[in-house]
Structure formats: structure tokens, C-alpha cells
Design a protein around this motif. Structure first.
Motif, short mmCIF file in Angstrom:
data_model
loop_
_atom_site.label_atom_id
_atom_site.label_comp_id
_atom_site.label_asym_id
_atom_site.label_seq_id
_atom_site.Cartn_x
_atom_site.Cartn_y
_atom_site.Cartn_z
N UNK A 6 0.75 -1.18 0.07
CA UNK A 6 0.17 -0.06 -0.18
C UNK A 6 0.82 1.24 -0.02
N UNK A 7 2.17 1.09 0.22
CA UNK A 7 3.01 2.35 0.49
C UNK A 7 3.25 2.54 -1.00
N UNK A 8 3.65 1.84 -2.07
CA UNK A 8 3.36 2.06 -3.23
C UNK A 8 1.84 2.85 -3.80
N UNK A 9 0.98 1.98 -3.49
CA UNK A 9 -0.38 2.15 -4.05
C UNK A 9 -0.82 3.52 -3.71
N UNK A 10 -0.39 4.14 -2.68
CA UNK A 10 -0.68 5.51 -2.12
C UNK A 10 -0.23 6.69 -2.75
N UNK A 11 0.81 6.16 -3.52
CA UNK A 11 1.50 7.14 -4.46
C UNK A 11 0.66 7.41 -6.00
N UNK A 12 -0.13 6.29 -6.43
CA UNK A 12 -0.93 6.50 -7.54
C UNK A 12 -2.30 7.28 -7.37
N UNK A 13 -2.27 8.03 -8.28
CA UNK A 13 -3.49 9.23 -8.13
C UNK A 13 -4.78 8.25 -8.01
N UNK A 14 -5.63 8.66 -7.11
CA UNK A 14 -6.86 7.82 -6.95
C UNK A 14 -7.77 7.93 -8.18
N UNK A 15 -7.71 8.90 -8.74
CA UNK A 15 -8.87 8.96 -9.93
C UNK A 15 -8.31 8.36 -11.20
N UNK A 16 -6.87 7.71 -11.23
CA UNK A 16 -6.54 6.92 -12.42
C UNK A 16 -7.19 5.75 -12.48
N UNK A 17 -7.98 5.37 -13.56
CA UNK A 17 -8.64 4.09 -13.72
C UNK A 17 -7.52 2.92 -14.00
N UNK A 54 -4.27 -5.77 -6.93
CA UNK A 54 -5.65 -5.13 -6.97
C UNK A 54 -6.03 -4.77 -5.44
N UNK A 55 -6.09 -5.84 -4.50
CA UNK A 55 -6.11 -5.24 -3.13
C UNK A 55 -5.40 -4.05 -2.70
N UNK A 56 -3.96 -4.13 -2.97
CA UNK A 56 -3.35 -3.03 -2.49
C UNK A 56 -3.92 -1.54 -2.93
N UNK A 57 -4.43 -1.74 -4.24
CA UNK A 57 -5.10 -0.41 -4.93
C UNK A 57 -6.62 -0.31 -4.36
N UNK A 58 -7.20 -1.29 -4.18
CA UNK A 58 -8.51 -0.97 -3.66
C UNK A 58 -8.37 -0.52 -2.01
N UNK A 59 -7.56 -1.06 -1.36
CA UNK A 59 -7.30 -0.62 0.04
C UNK A 59 -6.82 0.84 0.26
N UNK A 60 -6.29 1.58 -0.74
CA UNK A 60 -6.09 2.92 -0.82
C UNK A 60 -7.07 3.38 -1.67
N UNK A 61 -8.17 3.25 -1.92
CA UNK A 61 -9.12 3.94 -2.41
C UNK A 61 -9.20 4.06 -4.06
#
Length: 307
Positions: free
Chosen positions: A230-241, A263-270
Motif C-alpha cells: 500500500x506504500x506504493x499504491x498510495x502514490x498512485x492518483x486515486x482518480x486514475x482508472x 488489486x487489493x493494495x489499490x482497493x485498500x488505498x481508494x
């Protein structure tokens, strides 16, 4: 229309060779294809044509140490000395070149295998400039990578970075045919089709069977490490599909487990993530005759949805 382009690599040594494929119709968007470890971008010609037919300009290059870039620079398996973000920064430079020629169009990324790692690194830094990203054949926490990284770090510290010891690649990747039955080539994990296996193994632009320097292999492992959790996923813009696809018999994706882990790392970070796992298929889902059209149409549908 076809443009061949070349540009200075982030490694400050090589010239990277790339291509921009333009459909003979008004384009509605751009998609940049990012190839995997040991291969080159012309292995995606079927996909390139499908994307062009769907109205997209397609951009692709051959990474440092790979394909025409390696051939022209005489650097097979050598990624330079600038670290694990080199290929990601090169892909961003290609994006800039394409946008200079064709501005104001929605821009998408597609990355397979190591290309998916590069996409994940890219979207953590430059994702706000994109309309969407597809990751294919990606990995969660890769088995044994941490131990191999320590061994490679020692080898580089001992002055062996510019050497190539196949034992390290064997430790990292040698287990990947464990579900493939009889193994004769060693690349059976990519696809169950013997023709695809032979085509991959005999391709003169394919670096998979050529030695990779210990330092470059270390960069490869470090590339996987910087896109975890999730440390990586938090850096990805939330609005990016994001569209995450793969096969459930792919060892890179830990037989489905790693795909869902990402996918779960990304889901967990919104984040909004569409995930599709193809049952019964190995690594290169886009090279199976039975499903490659379906795979490509799925990517096109994702891009059309987010134009």
C-alpha cells in the motif's frame, strides 16, 4: 503512418529506439505499449494492429539492454548505471515525444510482465497525466526476490556488477516451469502453445536467452520491490482508472494470488480497479490463439470507457 524515433536514455549512455504507429483515420487516443523482460516491442504487432483498428495511435520502444536498442548500442543485458527507475524514465520520455507530435489526446499505458512493473512505477510518479493504465501479467510479492537481491547486492559490492552469473537468474526465475509438465526449452511458463514458445526462443531480437549483467538483474529485482504494498499504491492518483489482467496459471502472478494482491493494495488505498483473471492460461494471455482477441477487446473497451 509509422514514425521511428530515438532518444537519449535516462542512463545517459544509450539511445533508445521506438516507434509511433498512426492509424489512417482520425485518432481518438494514444496507448503506449511497454514490453517485458528479455523481449521487444515487435512481439506485440497483433495487439498494435488491433489498437490502431480501434482508433488509437500506438507508441512502443525497446528497453535498454533489449531488442533494437541493445543491438544498436551493443549493450545486450546491460541497462546502464542509473538504477531501477531507468526504464520508467525512458518510457516517460517516449510519452513526451509522442505528445509533442500528437498533443491533446487521452493517453493510456499498457504494460506486460516487467512492463507492468514499469507501468506501476510510472503511475506512482506521472499517473496524473494519464487517462488510464492496463497492467498485464503482473506480480505481487515475488517469491525469493528479497534473498536474491541480497546476493546480487553483495556481488555488485564485490565488483562483479558487470559480470553475468546465470545462477542468480536461476534462483530468481528457475522455478517458474513447476506446473508446465515436460520442459525442453525452459520458457514453457510463458504460454502452453509450443509455437509461441519456439517463436520466443528463436527470436533474434529477444534478449531472454542472452546474459543479463548482475547489476542489471539487481535493478530488475529492485524494480519489483519499489512497486509493492500500500506504500506504493498510495502514490498512485486515486482518480486514475486501472485494468489488471492475467492468467491463473501464470507463475509471475503467483497463479492468480499476486494479481489479486496488487488489486487489493489499490482497493485498500481508494483506487478504482477492474480485475480480470483468465482461467487456465499462463503468462502471455495476449499470445494465446483462443483468447488473444478477447484480451485485446477487453483492453480497448477499458480505454473507450475512459476516453
Amino acid at each position: 503512418m509509422l514514425h521511428e524515433v530515438k532518444f537519449q536514455s535516462f542512463n545517459e549512455r544509450d539511445e533508445v529506439y521506438g516507434w509511433i504507429y498512426v492509424p489512417a483515420a482520425e485518432p481518438k487516443g494514444i496507448v503506449q505499449i511497454i514490453h517485458g523482460y528479455g523481449e521487444h516491442s515487435r512481439r506485440y504487432l497483433h495487439m498494435i494492429v488491433k489498437f490502431m483498428d480501434a482508433g488509437f495511435i500506438v507508441a512502443a520502444d525497446d528497453h535498454v539492454g533489449h531488442g533494437k536498442t541493445a543491438l544498436e548500442n551493443d549493450t545486450w543485458g546491460d541497462w546502464g548505471d542509473k538504477g531501477c527507475h531507468t526504464m520508467m524514465e525512458d518510457e516517460h520520455r517516449l510519452t513526451e515525444l509522442v505528445c509533442e507530435k500528437y498533443p491533446n489526446l487521452p493517453y493510456f499505458l499498457f504494460g506486460h510482465s516487467m512492463g507492468s512493473f514499469i507501468v506501476r512505477d510510472y503511475i506512482a510518479k506521472y499517473g496524473s497525466r494519464l487517462a488510464g493504465a492496463t497492467i498485464c501479467g503482473t506480480s505481487g510479492v515475488f517469491p525469493g526476490a528479497e534473498d536474491v537481491a541480497k546476493e546480487l547486492e553483495k556481488a555488485v559490492a564485490d565488483g562483479k556488477g558487470k559480470e553475468s552469473d546465470p545462477a542468480y537468474a536461476g534462483s530468481l526465475l528457475g522455478w517458474m516451469c513447476e506446473r508446465c509438465g515436460e520442459v525442453s526449452i525452459g520458457n514453457e511458463w510463458i504460454c502452453a502453445d509450443p509455437y509461441v514458445q519456439r517463436d520466443h526462443a528463436e527470436d533474434p531480437f529477444d534478449a531472454f536467452t542472452k546474459p543479463t549483467l548482475n547489476q542489471s538483474l539487481l535493478y530488475f529485482v529492485q524494480m519489483m520491490n519499489v512497486i509493492n504494498g500500500t506504500e506504493w499504491a498510495e502514490k498512485v492518483p486515486k482518480e486514475l482508472p486501472i485494468y489488471n489482467i492475467g492468467g491463473d496459471q501464470d507463475p509471475v502472478g503467483q497463479y492468480g494470488k499476486g494479481i489479486y494482491e496488487v488489486s487489493n493494495w489499490l482497493y485498500e488505498t481508494g483506487h478504482a480497479v477492474d480485475t480480470k483473471v483468465y482461467s487456465g492460461f499462463r503468462h502471455e494471455i495476449h499470445n494465446y490463439a483462443q483468447i488473444k482477441d478477447e484480451v485485446e477487446y477487453g483492453i480497448i473497451a477499458f480505454m473507450n470507457k475512459h476516453l
